[in-house]
Motif scaffolding. Structure first.
Motif, mmCIF file in Angstrom:
data_model
loop_
_atom_site.group_PDB
_atom_site.id
_atom_site.type_symbol
_atom_site.label_atom_id
_atom_site.label_comp_id
_atom_site.label_asym_id
_atom_site.label_seq_id
_atom_site.Cartn_x
_atom_site.Cartn_y
_atom_site.Cartn_z
ATOM 1 N N ALA A 141 56.048 25.548 47.385
ATOM 2 C CA ALA A 141 56.194 27.008 47.418
ATOM 3 C C ALA A 141 56.882 27.603 46.188
ATOM 4 O O ALA A 141 56.532 28.641 45.206
ATOM 5 N N ALA A 142 58.053 27.032 45.825
ATOM 6 C CA ALA A 142 58.683 27.295 44.739
ATOM 7 C C ALA A 142 58.033 27.078 43.510
ATOM 8 O O ALA A 142 57.805 27.826 42.468
ATOM 9 N N LYS A 144 54.865 26.977 43.001
ATOM 10 C CA LYS A 144 53.403 27.458 43.134
ATOM 11 C C LYS A 144 53.965 28.791 42.638
ATOM 12 O O LYS A 144 53.012 29.488 41.747
ATOM 13 N N LYS A 145 54.916 29.416 42.992
ATOM 14 C CA LYS A 145 55.178 30.883 42.716
ATOM 15 C C LYS A 145 55.693 30.869 41.112
ATOM 16 O O LYS A 145 55.235 31.607 40.395
ATOM 17 N N SER A 148 52.357 30.732 39.059
ATOM 18 C CA SER A 148 51.614 31.713 39.030
ATOM 19 C C SER A 148 51.953 32.906 38.557
ATOM 20 O O SER A 148 51.271 34.088 38.585
ATOM 21 N N ALA A 149 53.228 32.866 38.023
ATOM 22 C CA ALA A 149 53.928 34.378 37.462
ATOM 23 C C ALA A 149 53.232 34.817 36.343
ATOM 24 O O ALA A 149 53.102 36.028 36.356
ATOM 25 N N ALA A 152 50.744 36.847 38.455
ATOM 26 C CA ALA A 152 50.964 37.712 39.564
ATOM 27 C C ALA A 152 50.569 39.281 39.325
ATOM 28 O O ALA A 152 50.322 39.872 40.459
ATOM 29 N N SER A 176 44.271 32.975 41.110
ATOM 30 C CA SER A 176 45.089 32.340 42.372
ATOM 31 C C SER A 176 45.106 30.838 42.044
ATOM 32 O O SER A 176 46.017 30.121 42.238
#
Length: 296
Positions: A141-142, A144-145, A148-149, A152, A176
């Motif tokens: 999750a970290a 991916k975040k 994806s910045a 976003a 995405s």
């Protein structure tokens, strides 16, 4: 031969989209490719073209996604039965089954199931997530975040719309997925190839199957994996946002495994490094060692 679309009717009446290509070969052996998701659709055409010289290749949309019908139940057992009926419909006595991401889980579970294992001559496990409970999820999750910045803000704008056009839906999917490609210069272009066709997202499929590993009896599953004598190729993109150490126990447990780690490739290694991926896949298919025990 060119591509030939055929619908497979499962034993509960669900119509499953499939497409066949490749050379016809004696022996009634073929390849069946299982896409990721759950709830996505087939995007494995480039891989099919890499193996078409080795025999007939079938890709399919799993139930609840793409061009297949949305008909429950959405369970692992049902998906494995569907895969077997795709195999039977296309006249394959035996298969080499290849899965990507969630599809790698489907392919592995198919090879492990007593009723289907005799049909499996080879297993290709691409960018899978191993087995057992997903303790790596916070790490993913970290990552991916962070990846994806760059996309976003535009994603948030599209997600905030009350309704979206098909083109806006395609753009949202593209954004995405873009974080999955480590080369930022080509990320949007490569992500676009995965959403040339965009279908409605079936949240029920995803919700029903995303936590499959949580119900596993890990010890029992590992025992079955240790007894799996099917030659297996594991392909990892080492820049995959899903930590590759999640696959280490699977690679260690499989008795006849070859593992290929591709530097600089992410969750779609056949797109990030197509030549390296094809060399690994083709080399494994033609190497006589494929039919004898090998080491990772």
């Amino acid at each position: 031969m060119g591509e030939q679309i055929e619908f497979v009717t499962a034993d509960d009446g669900c119509r499953l989209w499939s497409v066949r290509s490749g050379t016809e070969a004696p022996g009634r052996h073929g390849f069946v490719l299982c896409h990721g998701g759950p709830g996505f659709w087939d995007t494995l055409g480039p891989i099919a073209r890499m193996v078409e010289d080795h025999g007939p290749v079938v890709r399919w949309d799993q139930r609840g996604g793409g061009r297949s019908e949305w008909q429950e139940p959405y369970t692992v057992a049902r998906f494995l039965a569907d895969l077997d009926q795709v195999r039977e419909h296309h006249g394959f006595n035996t298969v080499t089954v290849l899965g990507h991401s969630w599809g790698a889980t489907v392919a592995l579970r198919y090879a492990l199931a007593d009723e289907y294992r005799p049909r499996v001559r080879g297993l290709v496990y691409v960018a899978g997530i191993g087995y057992g409970r997903g303790t790596w999820m916070p790490e993913f999750a970290a990552a991916k975040k962070a990846a994806s910045a760059p996309y976003a803000a535009e994603m948030a704008e599209l997600e905030a719309l009350e309704s979206r056009t098909p083109e806006q839906d395609r753009r949202l999917w593209q954004l995405s997925l873009a974080g999955e490609f480590p080369n930022r210069a080509s990320a949007l272009e490569l992500a676009a190839t995965q959403v040339n066709e965009v279908f409605a997202e079936n949240e029920t499929v995803h919700a029903s199957l995303r936590h499959v590993a949580d119900a596993d009896d890990v010890a029992e599953l590992e025992e079955r994996i240790r007894g799996l004598e099917v030659p297996t190729l594991i392909v990892d993109g080492m820049a995959d946002l899903r930590p590759r150490h999640a696959v280490d126990p699977l690679a260690a447990a499989l008795p006849r495994v070859t593992r290929v780690r591709i530097a600089g490739a992410g969750h779609f290694p056949w797109l990030d490094a197509p030549e390296v991926f094809e060399d690994a896949l083709s080399g494994w298919l033609i190497d006589p060692v494929w039919w004898s025990p090998s080491s990772p």
